[in-house]
Scaffold this motif. Structure first.
Motif, PDB file in Angstrom:
ATOM      1  N   TYR A  71      13.953  34.116  20.460  1.00 56.24           N
ATOM      2  CA  TYR A  71      14.684  32.928  21.430  1.00 56.24           C
ATOM      3  C   TYR A  71      15.857  32.448  20.815  1.00 56.24           C
ATOM      4  O   TYR A  71      15.810  32.081  19.546  1.00 56.24           O
ATOM      5  CB  TYR A  71      13.744  32.007  22.242  1.00 56.24           C
ATOM      6  N   GLU A  72      16.875  32.133  21.487  1.00 49.84           N
ATOM      7  CA  GLU A  72      17.877  31.472  20.812  1.00 49.84           C
ATOM      8  C   GLU A  72      17.784  29.902  20.808  1.00 49.84           C
ATOM      9  O   GLU A  72      16.898  29.381  21.455  1.00 49.84           O
ATOM     10  CB  GLU A  72      19.194  31.249  22.005  1.00 49.84           C
ATOM     11  N   LYS A  73      18.107  29.270  19.271  1.00 47.53           N
ATOM     12  CA  LYS A  73      17.919  27.970  19.172  1.00 47.53           C
ATOM     13  C   LYS A  73      18.205  27.142  20.254  1.00 47.53           C
ATOM     14  O   LYS A  73      19.233  27.486  21.117  1.00 47.53           O
ATOM     15  CB  LYS A  73      18.481  27.708  18.145  1.00 47.53           C
ATOM     16  N   LYS A  74      17.836  25.866  20.496  1.00 47.56           N
ATOM     17  CA  LYS A  74      18.067  25.055  21.344  1.00 47.56           C
ATOM     18  C   LYS A  74      19.457  24.335  21.191  1.00 47.56           C
ATOM     19  O   LYS A  74      20.339  23.864  21.889  1.00 47.56           O
ATOM     20  CB  LYS A  74      17.108  23.763  21.464  1.00 47.56           C
ATOM     21  N   SER A  75      19.757  24.250  19.840  1.00 46.06           N
ATOM     22  CA  SER A  75      21.049  23.799  19.382  1.00 46.06           C
ATOM     23  C   SER A  75      22.089  24.698  19.962  1.00 46.06           C
ATOM     24  O   SER A  75      23.416  24.201  19.994  1.00 46.06           O
ATOM     25  CB  SER A  75      21.205  23.633  17.782  1.00 46.06           C
ATOM     26  N   SER A  77      27.951  20.185  20.200  1.00 44.09           N
ATOM     27  CA  SER A  77      27.677  19.605  18.622  1.00 44.09           C
ATOM     28  C   SER A  77      27.955  18.200  18.718  1.00 44.09           C
ATOM     29  O   SER A  77      28.782  17.628  19.225  1.00 44.09           O
ATOM     30  CB  SER A  77      28.681  20.284  17.774  1.00 44.09           C
ATOM     31  N   LYS A  78      27.021  17.398  18.017  1.00 50.21           N
ATOM     32  CA  LYS A  78      27.269  16.081  17.839  1.00 50.21           C
ATOM     33  C   LYS A  78      28.361  15.527  16.835  1.00 50.21           C
ATOM     34  O   LYS A  78      29.166  14.615  17.026  1.00 50.21           O
ATOM     35  CB  LYS A  78      25.870  15.292  17.180  1.00 50.21           C
ATOM     36  N   TRP A  79      28.588  16.596  15.811  1.00 50.74           N
ATOM     37  CA  TRP A  79      29.657  16.397  14.862  1.00 50.74           C
ATOM     38  C   TRP A  79      30.898  16.547  15.662  1.00 50.74           C
ATOM     39  O   TRP A  79      31.804  15.681  15.219  1.00 50.74           O
ATOM     40  CB  TRP A  79      29.228  17.338  13.482  1.00 50.74           C
ATOM     41  N   GLU A  80      30.988  17.405  16.391  1.00 48.96           N
ATOM     42  CA  GLU A  80      32.273  17.716  17.124  1.00 48.96           C
ATOM     43  C   GLU A  80      32.617  16.324  17.916  1.00 48.96           C
ATOM     44  O   GLU A  80      33.857  16.327  18.051  1.00 48.96           O
ATOM     45  CB  GLU A  80      32.541  18.880  17.727  1.00 48.96           C
ATOM     46  N   LYS A  81      31.344  16.039  18.818  1.00 48.03           N
ATOM     47  CA  LYS A  81      31.639  15.008  19.732  1.00 48.03           C
ATOM     48  C   LYS A  81      32.190  13.614  18.942  1.00 48.03           C
ATOM     49  O   LYS A  81      33.152  13.025  19.108  1.00 48.03           O
ATOM     50  CB  LYS A  81      30.506  14.508  20.095  1.00 48.03           C
TER      51      LYS A  81
END
Length: 888
Positions: A323-327, A332-336
């Motif tokens: 499965y694809e990762k949840k992230s 992205s918190k860094w981009e935010k």
């Protein structure tokens, strides 16, 4: 490869039971046939072979459209096969012994398995698989195979040339051993006519289910065990178990002549019966004895596929089920964080859009360039956005000074005439403080032109006072919330969607009296069938009305029955009817009225034949009571109440009844207390009732039983002054309301269950919902309080819709309606839906305001009551009118 091997091996192990059963049967037949069937020829055995269930020999014609020459070769093949079948099933002890050894190996669950499969060369097998894929004619023939008439001999057209191994493990020619063609596609398709993977499946539950229990335990019984339904598995008397070898041989010879001959009939010891092997089972046994896989389509040497990480993942299938990762699906918190920093710098002005778009690599270059270009250009000192810049500045929050209001028409050098003060106004302004004057120190004056306007004498003083206000007076920031007021109001359904409810005044009941005088009607009550209405007025008269026609049927002046029997009561000493209520039981046609210190039971005489008899039986004890009733002298109630019969004091007008079946009409019994009675309520069964005398202290609440002429005082001490009391509609609870609280008592356990905090100053009315879980209270301080007793002891809703004190509140017994009557002359009707789901709160929606009473001496609508079966409402007021509102 290992998975394919073990899957087929498991299937072979499950089918190994057929080998054991088949070999044991053959061994038994050989022993029985050694002497009596010793002279039998091979031709006889061929005839027995031909009569096997399933019909034809195993090696049948190669092709339905072959030539005549080919048919002779096919007959030779059939003879060869039959001869070999005789050899296999004959007296060859070596073959039988070998087959028994194979079955013993499977029964012993040995961990060492021999390699299964034929011994064809790899090239021959690949060539045979290629021929099978390209032979379209064979595929068409396989689709038309009939399961019932499937032959035992199958064409060898698809068989590839090469060597095979026989049952003894030696290499034999394919042409010389036609019965060993284990990879024939026609046989494979015929064997898969049903999808059963094992014969152990018992869907019907008729097989034996005793498990691993020795079967000799059942030798003395007529059954062998029990099936899946718990029934006995009866032994088959005609089976071969109870016969000797000679009988078995004779039966086998007889069965050979009939359909489904006994050559392939074996004995099932677990179920004590003979089982005839199907062609599919026989073919499985032959393949397992030949050393091949049970399923002919199994490929023991499949093409190798490289499964390793170096191959393309789409080809190898590695990580295809991951499965694809949840992230991957979240921002992205860094981009935010980076976007937030850039937005903050953009608001502060440290960067601009050119920097974000990449047109400028460094903001210092842009600042130097702008300084060099705009240094000589003029700029504004006050641009108007200073406050915004100060607000974005770091440090303490900047609070701007309040702005001076702009000047009005009075400050003009040529104001209109209405703004110029007169001499009288000037004198008044001189006596007033400058802060109280309309314009402060300024006095409006009129000038011909602007040049004539002189200097303002109070300019310096006003500026100095403003400066003092700015730095001496504390200031605080106030944030304005731009909220739409309508969004704060809950969305309620439309009143038209909540019908039916009373809307229009239809009938008015006229109280008889003098023209100049108005008799105040204080209380109302309706019969359970909704046919009659009873009212009590200020003069102590109880009137009985017919609802449909508004006709006055009966009147009783109760002042004649009180004051120790003095009938000549003056106008000043007449007592009003404080409370009146009809018996809620449909079979009891009587009512209860409270007047002065007494509570009087009145027989209405409106019952039918059956109801009249029940009512007379209920009132018989009360009409003939003596010596104060059936009250124990030692009880507390003996000093608080006394019963007396009114049968001797009946008037001539009281003898006539409304119904032809009524025996009694008018007052029947009287209860005399020590203090004035303010409230009287029935129990739902119609035998018990409760009276309240607020000034009687501990004896304020008394419970009476009409059928036994008995009374009791439930409280030895009373907390507060009791105002109202009523029974729970379903449980043995008693609600007692004081001026501020409502207490709930359990009459059986004699304990207080709960105390409800109303928040009112003086409770005036009380009513319980038919479910018993909700209570509504009205007070003289204009409050309508709704209690959800399952929720809390505090009010669920507090409504303030009336302008004056509330006099009466109540629920409708059938419809989701609630109403309240007030001294302002109006009656408010509410839609009050109570849900059975405990997770949903009650829905209370105001739907109608009924007006029909005018206030008299600060008193308006004094009482209201709902019709028991219709969405109608009765009301009475201080103006002496009684109205009926219906849903039109």
């Amino acid at each position: 490869l290992h998975a394919n091997y073990y899957n087929n091996l498991h299937s072979d192990l499950r089918n190994a039971a057929f080998i054991n059963i088949y070999n044991n049967t053959m061994a038994r037949k050989k022993q029985a046939a050694k002497k009596p069937v010793k002279e039998a020829s091979s031709s006889d055995e061929e005839e027995i072979d031909s009569q096997t269930p399933g019909a034809e020999p195993i090696d049948s014609d190669e092709d339905a459209s072959s030539s005549d020459d080919g048919s002779e070769e096919e007959e030779e093949d059939d003879e060869e096969y039959d001869s070999e079948a005789v050899d296999e099933d004959g007296d060859d002890d070596d073959d039988d012994a070998s087959s028994v050894e194979v079955s013993d190996e499977y029964d012993n669950d040995s961990d060492e398995f021999e390699e299964q499969g034929s011994s064809d060369d790899e090239e021959d097998r690949l060539q045979r698989q290629h021929d099978l894929e390209e032979s379209d004619e064979d595929v068409e023939i396989l689709e038309d195979i009939d399961v019932v008439d499937a032959p035992r001999n199958w064409p060898k057209a698809a068989a590839a040339a090469g060597s095979k191994r026989g049952g003894d493990g030696k290499k034999v020619d394919a042409a010389a051993a036609p019965d060993q063609d284990v990879n024939n596609p026609a046989a494979a398709a015929w064997m898969h006519t049903d999808n059963l993977s094992s014969d152990d499946e018992d869907d019907s539950g008729e097989m034996n289910r005793i498990g691993r229990i020795p079967l000799h335990w059942y030798d003395e019984y007529d059954h062998i065990g029990y099936d899946g339904h718990g029934k006995k598995v009866v032994k088959d008397k005609n089976s071969s178990a109870g016969k000797d070898l000679l009988d078995q041989v004779i039966d086998a010879a007889d069965n050979n002549e009939a359909e489904g001959g006994g050559k392939f009939t074996v004995y099932d010891a677990l179920n004590a019966r003979d089982v005839t092997l199907t062609p599919r089972q026989i073919e499985l046994i032959r393949r397992l004895q030949g050393g091949a896989f049970a399923h002919p389509e199994h490929d023991a040497n499949p093409d190798y596929i490289d499964y390793f990480s170096g191959v393309d993942p789409f080809k190898s299938g590695l990580n295809s089920d991951r499965y694809e990762k949840k992230s991957r699906f979240q921002p992205s918190k860094w981009e935010k964080l980076q976007v937030r920093r850039l937005l903050h710098r953009l608001k502060c002005g440290s960067i601009n859009m050119d920097y974000l778009e990449g047109k400028v690599r460094d903001m210092n270059d842009l600042v130097k360039r702008s300084d060099g270009e705009d240094s000589d250009k003029p700029f504004q000192l006050w641009k108007g956005d200073e406050e915004d810049e100060l607000a974005l500045r770091k440090g303490p929050q900047h609070m701007p000074a309040p702005k001076v209001p702009p000047p009005g028409h009075a400050f003009s050098y040529n104001p209109p005439g209405e703004y110029l003060p007169t001499e009288e106004e000037l004198k008044e302004w001189e006596d007033m403080d400058p802060s109280d004057r309309p314009y402060g120190h300024f006095i409006p004056k009129k000038f011909d032109n602007l040049r004539s306007v002189g200097a303002y004498e109070h300019a310096v003083k006003e500026r100095f006072e403003r400066c003092l206000d700015l730095y001496l007076c504390p200031r605080a920031m106030k944030r304005r919330l731009n909220i739409d007021p309508e969004s704060l109001v809950p969305q309620l359904p439309k009143a038209s969607d909540l019908r039916p409810f009373p809307t229009t005044k239809c009938i008015e009941y006229c109280v008889p009296g003098k023209q100049d005088e108005t008799v105040m009607v204080r209380c109302l009550s309706v019969s359970p069938d909704g046919q009659f209405l009873v009212s009590g007025d200020e003069a102590g008269v109880v009137r009985l009305w017919e609802v449909q026609t508004s006709r006055l049927l009966k009147s009783w002046d109760l002042n004649k029955y009180i004051d120790n029997g003095e009938e000549d009561a003056s106008e000043d000493t007449k007592k009003p009817i404080a409370a009146i209520e009809w018996n809620p039981n449909r079979s009891h046609h009587c009512l209860l009225a409270a007047i002065g210190k007494c509570a009087i039971v009145i027989s209405t005489g409106t019952g039918r034949l059956d109801d009249a008899e029940v009512t007379d039986a209920l009132l018989s004890a009360a009409s003939s009571c003596k010596d104060g009733g059936n009250i124990s002298p030692d009880s507390r109630a003996a000093k608080a109440v006394k019963w007396s019969s009114l049968r001797k004091k009946k008037q001539e007008s009281d003898k006539a009844t409304i119904s032809a079946f009524g025996d009694k009409s008018g007052p029947v019994a009287l209860l005399r207390t020590n203090r004035d009675v303010s409230s009287a309520r029935w129990h739902r069964k119609g035998d018990y009732f409760v009276t309240v005398s607020p000034k009687a202290m501990a004896a304020a609440v008394l419970i009476h039983q009409l059928s036994k002429v008995a009374s009791q005082q439930p409280f030895g001490k009373m907390k507060g002054e009791a105002q109202l009391a009523c029974f729970h509609p379903q449980k043995p609870f008693l609600f007692v309301a004081s001026k501020e609280h409502v207490r709930i008592y359990h009459l059986v356990k004699q304990v207080m269950v709960k105390r409800l905090l109303s928040g009112c100053r003086h409770i005036s009315s009380l009513d319980v919902h038919t479910s018993g879980d909700h209570l509504v209270v009205g007070s003289l301080d204009r409050r309508l309080v709704w209690f959800d007793m399952d929720l809390a002891n505090t009010p669920y809703k507090t409504l303030k819709y009336h302008e004056r004190a509330l006099r009466s509140v109540g629920f409708h017994p059938r419809y989701p309606l609630m109403a309240s009557a007030s001294d302002d002359g109006s009656i408010h009707v509410f839609h009050s839906m109570v849900y059975s789901d405990l997770m949903r709160n009650p829905l209370i929606v105001p739907v109608k305001v009924l007006r029909g009473h005018s206030p008299v001496n600060s008193l308006g609508a004094l009482s209201m009551v709902f019709h028991p079966t219709q969405p109608w409402l009765f009301s009475c007021g201080a103006d002496g009118r009684i109205h009926l509102f219906q849903d039109l």
